[in-house]
Design a protein around this motif. Structure first.
Motif, PDB file in Angstrom:
ATOM      1  N   LEU A   1       0.824  -1.212   0.000  1.00 53.07           N
ATOM      2  CA  LEU A   1       0.000   0.000   0.000  1.00 53.07           C
ATOM      3  C   LEU A   1       0.852   1.253   0.000  1.00 53.07           C
ATOM      4  O   LEU A   1       0.539   2.235  -0.687  1.00 53.07           O
ATOM      5  N   TYR A   2       1.929   1.250   0.773  1.00 53.50           N
ATOM      6  CA  TYR A   2       2.836   2.395   0.791  1.00 53.50           C
ATOM      7  C   TYR A   2       3.460   2.602  -0.587  1.00 53.50           C
ATOM      8  O   TYR A   2       3.556   3.733  -1.075  1.00 53.50           O
TER       9      TYR A   2
ATOM     10  N   ILE B   1       0.667   3.976  -2.976  1.00 52.37           N
ATOM     11  CA  ILE B   1       0.202   5.338  -2.712  1.00 52.37           C
ATOM     12  C   ILE B   1       1.359   6.339  -2.731  1.00 52.37           C
ATOM     13  O   ILE B   1       1.222   7.438  -3.252  1.00 52.37           O
TER      14      ILE B   1
ATOM     15  N   LYS C   1       5.262   7.565  -7.449  1.00 52.76           N
ATOM     16  CA  LYS C   1       4.631   8.109  -8.647  1.00 52.76           C
ATOM     17  C   LYS C   1       5.121   7.458  -9.929  1.00 52.76           C
ATOM     18  O   LYS C   1       4.634   7.781 -10.992  1.00 52.76           O
TER      19      LYS C   1
END
Length: 94
Positions: free
Chosen positions: A18-19, A22, A25
């Motif tokens: 998840l890190y 999110i 980029k």
């Protein structure tokens, strides 16, 4: 005890994924984070398949099928990324 270890490792992998999904980029890193999350789900399925005390072949078979599906999805994602890089010259999503 073993189930707790597997589930803890699965949650740690999920949080790392998840890190990466999110917080990053770049598309390649996001795909790698997504694969880490898929492996977390596979570990979770194996943990619950082994929690009954004997080896459950349905859990193992489902994980093998999921790994094959993930490989196909990864191939499609990499093909899309290659085409995006050819068109835009970058894989940055921002």
């Amino acid at each position: 005890m073993l189930l707790t270890l597997f589930l803890t490792t699965s949650v740690i992998l999920l949080v790392i994924g998840l890190y990466g999904l999110i917080g990053r980029k770049e598309m390649l890193r996001m795909v790698m984070a997504l694969e880490i999350m898929f492996h977390s789900a596979n570990l979770n399925i194996i943990a619950f398949a082994l929690s009954s005390g004997f080896v459950d072949p349905i859990g193992e078979a489902s994980v093998i099928v999921l790994i094959a599906i993930e490989a196909c999805a990864l191939a499609v994602m990499l093909a899309v990324m290659l085409n995006l890089y050819r068109v835009y010259g970058s894989l940055d999503t921002s």
